[in-house]
Design a protein around this motif. Structure first.
Motif, PDB file in Angstrom:
ATOM      1  N   LEU A   1       0.826  -1.201   0.000  1.00  0.00           N
ATOM      2  CA  LEU A   1       0.000   0.000   0.000  1.00  0.00           C
ATOM      3  C   LEU A   1       0.865   1.257   0.000  1.00  0.00           C
ATOM      4  N   ASP A   2       1.961   1.235   0.762  1.00  0.00           N
ATOM      5  CA  ASP A   2       2.872   2.379   0.789  1.00  0.00           C
ATOM      6  C   ASP A   2       3.478   2.621  -0.600  1.00  0.00           C
ATOM      7  N   SER A   3       3.859   1.535  -1.282  1.00  0.00           N
ATOM      8  CA  SER A   3       4.446   1.657  -2.628  1.00  0.00           C
ATOM      9  C   SER A   3       3.443   2.227  -3.622  1.00  0.00           C
ATOM     10  N   ILE A   4       2.200   1.727  -3.553  1.00  0.00           N
ATOM     11  CA  ILE A   4       1.156   2.249  -4.442  1.00  0.00           C
ATOM     12  C   ILE A   4       0.870   3.712  -4.117  1.00  0.00           C
ATOM     13  N   GLY A   5       0.954   4.083  -2.842  1.00  0.00           N
ATOM     14  CA  GLY A   5       0.724   5.464  -2.441  1.00  0.00           C
ATOM     15  C   GLY A   5       1.712   6.421  -3.076  1.00  0.00           C
ATOM     16  N   VAL A   6       2.975   5.982  -3.231  1.00  0.00           N
ATOM     17  CA  VAL A   6       3.997   6.808  -3.877  1.00  0.00           C
ATOM     18  C   VAL A   6       3.632   7.059  -5.342  1.00  0.00           C
ATOM     19  N   ILE A   7       3.224   5.986  -6.044  1.00  0.00           N
ATOM     20  CA  ILE A   7       2.824   6.136  -7.449  1.00  0.00           C
ATOM     21  C   ILE A   7       1.554   6.978  -7.563  1.00  0.00           C
ATOM     22  N   ASN A   8       0.658   6.829  -6.601  1.00  0.00           N
ATOM     23  CA  ASN A   8      -0.613   7.547  -6.656  1.00  0.00           C
ATOM     24  C   ASN A   8      -0.409   9.064  -6.663  1.00  0.00           C
ATOM     25  N   LYS A   9       0.643   9.519  -6.011  1.00  0.00           N
ATOM     26  CA  LYS A   9       0.940  10.956  -6.024  1.00  0.00           C
ATOM     27  C   LYS A   9       1.280  11.422  -7.441  1.00  0.00           C
ATOM     28  N   LYS A  10       1.964  10.558  -8.201  1.00  0.00           N
ATOM     29  CA  LYS A  10       2.299  10.886  -9.594  1.00  0.00           C
ATOM     30  C   LYS A  10       1.068  10.835 -10.488  1.00  0.00           C
ATOM     31  N   LEU A  11       0.028  10.138 -10.023  1.00  0.00           N
ATOM     32  CA  LEU A  11      -1.189   9.963 -10.811  1.00  0.00           C
ATOM     33  C   LEU A  11      -2.314  10.892 -10.338  1.00  0.00           C
ATOM     34  N   ASP A  12      -1.956  11.935  -9.598  1.00  0.00           N
ATOM     35  CA  ASP A  12      -2.944  12.904  -9.104  1.00  0.00           C
ATOM     36  C   ASP A  12      -4.017  12.251  -8.243  1.00  0.00           C
ATOM     37  N   GLN A  13      -3.587  11.279  -7.414  1.00  0.00           N
ATOM     38  CA  GLN A  13      -4.492  10.611  -6.468  1.00  0.00           C
ATOM     39  C   GLN A  13      -5.695   9.966  -7.164  1.00  0.00           C
ATOM     40  N   SER A  14      -5.469   9.386  -8.344  1.00  0.00           N
ATOM     41  CA  SER A  14      -6.583   8.792  -9.099  1.00  0.00           C
ATOM     42  C   SER A  14      -6.710   7.289  -8.910  1.00  0.00           C
ATOM     43  N   VAL A  15      -5.881   6.698  -8.025  1.00  0.00           N
ATOM     44  CA  VAL A  15      -5.885   5.245  -7.833  1.00  0.00           C
ATOM     45  C   VAL A  15      -6.742   4.842  -6.636  1.00  0.00           C
ATOM     46  N   ILE A  16      -7.592   3.835  -6.856  1.00  0.00           N
ATOM     47  CA  ILE A  16      -8.365   3.192  -5.794  1.00  0.00           C
ATOM     48  C   ILE A  16      -7.825   1.770  -5.624  1.00  0.00           C
ATOM     49  N   ILE A  17      -7.706   1.313  -4.392  1.00  0.00           N
ATOM     50  CA  ILE A  17      -7.182  -0.020  -4.088  1.00  0.00           C
ATOM     51  C   ILE A  17      -8.324  -1.000  -3.842  1.00  0.00           C
ATOM     52  N   ASP A  18      -8.200  -2.190  -4.424  1.00  0.00           N
ATOM     53  CA  ASP A  18      -9.083  -3.309  -4.111  1.00  0.00           C
ATOM     54  C   ASP A  18      -8.176  -4.480  -3.752  1.00  0.00           C
ATOM     55  N   LEU A  19      -8.212  -4.895  -2.497  1.00  0.00           N
ATOM     56  CA  LEU A  19      -7.258  -5.907  -2.031  1.00  0.00           C
ATOM     57  C   LEU A  19      -7.509  -7.287  -2.615  1.00  0.00           C
ATOM     58  N   THR A  20      -8.711  -7.565  -3.091  1.00  0.00           N
ATOM     59  CA  THR A  20      -9.032  -8.941  -3.495  1.00  0.00           C
ATOM     60  C   THR A  20      -9.606  -9.018  -4.904  1.00  0.00           C
ATOM     61  N   SER A  21      -9.190  -8.131  -5.786  1.00  0.00           N
ATOM     62  CA  SER A  21      -9.642  -8.198  -7.174  1.00  0.00           C
ATOM     63  C   SER A  21      -8.864  -9.281  -7.911  1.00  0.00           C
ATOM     64  N   SER A  22      -9.413  -9.756  -9.021  1.00  0.00           N
ATOM     65  CA  SER A  22      -8.761 -10.804  -9.794  1.00  0.00           C
ATOM     66  C   SER A  22      -9.112 -10.646 -11.265  1.00  0.00           C
ATOM     67  N   ASP A  23      -8.692 -11.615 -12.109  1.00  0.00           N
ATOM     68  CA  ASP A  23      -8.911 -11.521 -13.539  1.00  0.00           C
ATOM     69  C   ASP A  23      -9.172 -12.894 -14.121  1.00  0.00           C
ATOM     70  N   ARG A  24      -9.825 -12.921 -15.307  1.00  0.00           N
ATOM     71  CA  ARG A  24     -10.126 -14.182 -15.977  1.00  0.00           C
ATOM     72  C   ARG A  24      -8.871 -14.835 -16.536  1.00  0.00           C
ATOM     73  N   LEU A  25      -7.770 -14.065 -16.655  1.00  0.00           N
ATOM     74  CA  LEU A  25      -6.532 -14.574 -17.239  1.00  0.00           C
ATOM     75  C   LEU A  25      -5.571 -14.956 -16.117  1.00  0.00           C
ATOM     76  N   THR A  26      -5.200 -16.233 -16.084  1.00  0.00           N
ATOM     77  CA  THR A  26      -4.409 -16.729 -14.960  1.00  0.00           C
ATOM     78  C   THR A  26      -2.931 -16.391 -15.076  1.00  0.00           C
ATOM     79  N   TYR A  27      -2.487 -15.830 -16.214  1.00  0.00           N
ATOM     80  CA  TYR A  27      -1.066 -15.505 -16.331  1.00  0.00           C
ATOM     81  C   TYR A  27      -0.705 -14.219 -15.574  1.00  0.00           C
ATOM     82  N   TYR A  28      -1.704 -13.440 -15.150  1.00  0.00           N
ATOM     83  CA  TYR A  28      -1.392 -12.254 -14.344  1.00  0.00           C
ATOM     84  C   TYR A  28      -0.851 -12.696 -13.000  1.00  0.00           C
ATOM     85  N   GLN A  29       0.371 -12.257 -12.696  1.00  0.00           N
ATOM     86  CA  GLN A  29       1.037 -12.641 -11.452  1.00  0.00           C
ATOM     87  C   GLN A  29       1.730 -11.415 -10.887  1.00  0.00           C
ATOM     88  N   GLY A  30       1.015 -10.668 -10.099  1.00  0.00           N
ATOM     89  CA  GLY A  30       1.572  -9.438  -9.541  1.00  0.00           C
ATOM     90  C   GLY A  30       0.527  -8.354  -9.550  1.00  0.00           C
TER      91      GLY A  30
END
Length: 304
Positions: A239-268
């Motif tokens: 969360l701290d790391s994402i917070g640093v990037i969020n400042k560069k993005l004008d605070q436009s990032v929302i966090i979802d701790l348990t989101s996922s995707d239909r594609l299983t190759y996403y790892q990270g």
């Protein structure tokens, strides 16, 4: 063959001049245009697409008896294509196909994709820290969203490994663990409770997990309210790391701790952009690892 072309979002991309502007922007960022195979072996999709979505893939029988598939995902098609030497940043604009069971027809949509890759194994699945390609990707996504969105938009970021971190204190057998991860990623609380009760997990632990599933908000807000639910140390660092990037993005990032995707190759780290006017997803992507091909990277796609 009955193929329906899917009409998508109310974006400026409907105008050809805007698409040309976007292409020029990608080229100025030193991305090379790539053309991926229209037909690939179905076995690749079996490995990298969640089983719930495999039925959407349009399958073909080849003369030699192999089962082929029309392009369902351009990242997978890119991996098996002959990539230009000494190039690591690509974009493509090409059709994708899926089978629409409701209307009994093949559905075609055009996708613009961006890929930033590394020719090495990155073991992204073993960590939740941010890679340089992820940061480049998310900053480019912000620029593109500013360019193509008619109104306001929201960037949602998660990490495919966080679910493992959140459920690691709960000792379950392999099948139950897989079921639990699937239902958490689908936000299906009733099914999550069913799995936990079946495995006689304590009520207190069940309630803590449900609280974690519901967490969504700005990185700094989540950290400041963490006294309401205990967050693992690894999650707090992420969360701290994402917070640093969020400042560069004008605070436009929302966090979802348990989101996922239909594609299983996403790892990270994974992300989605939502148009707040239409409430539709307009961009999706994230980090991936294809160990069999010695390639890792980060990419995203836009349906045109």
């Amino acid at each position: 063959m009955n193929i329906k072309r899917k009409q998508t979002l109310n974006l400026k991309l409907k105008h050809e001049s805007m698409l040309d502007t976007l292409i020029q922007k990608l080229k100025r960022n030193h991305l090379t245009q790539l053309f991926t195979p229209t037909v690939v072996n179905f076995s690749l999709y079996e490995k990298y697409v969640h089983e719930d979505h495999l039925k959407q893939i349009v399958k073909l029988n080849s003369p030699n008896g192999e089962i082929k598939a029309l392009r369902y995902d351009s990242t997978i098609s890119m991996i098996v294509s002959k990539l230009p030497e000494n190039k690591e940043h690509f974009f493509y604009i090409e059709p994708q196909f899926l089978y629409d069971f409701d209307n009994m027809r093949i559905q075609e949509s055009t996708q613009l994709g961006v890929e930033l890759i590394e020719y090495q194994k990155n073991n992204t699945n073993e960590k939740t820290n941010l890679t340089s390609n992820f940061e480049k990707c998310i900053l480019l996504v912000k620029e593109i969203s500013d360019l193509i969105c008619v109104g306001e938009y929201q960037i949602e970021v998660s990490n495919s490994n966080l679910i493992d971190t959140l459920i690691s204190p709960i000792n379950l057998e392999w099948k139950s663990t897989c079921d639990l991860k699937h239902y958490i990623s689908r936000k299906n609380e009733r099914k999550v409770i069913d799995v936990l009760e079946k495995n006689q997990v304590a009520k207190e632990t069940q309630e803590e997990l449900l609280k974690l599933m519901r967490i969504r908000g700005l990185p700094n807000k989540i950290v400041s309210t963490s006294n309401e639910v205990e967050l693992p140390e690894e999650v707090c660092k992420w969360l701290d790391s994402i917070g640093v990037i969020n400042k560069k993005l004008d605070q436009s990032v929302i966090i979802d701790l348990t989101s996922s995707d239909r594609l299983t190759y996403y790892q990270g780290n994974v992300f989605k952009v939502y148009d707040l006017t239409s409430h539709k997803e307009i961009i999706s992507g994230g980090e991936y690892v294809f160990e069999d091909f010695g390639i890792s990277g980060c990419g995203f796609s836009i349906k045109l």
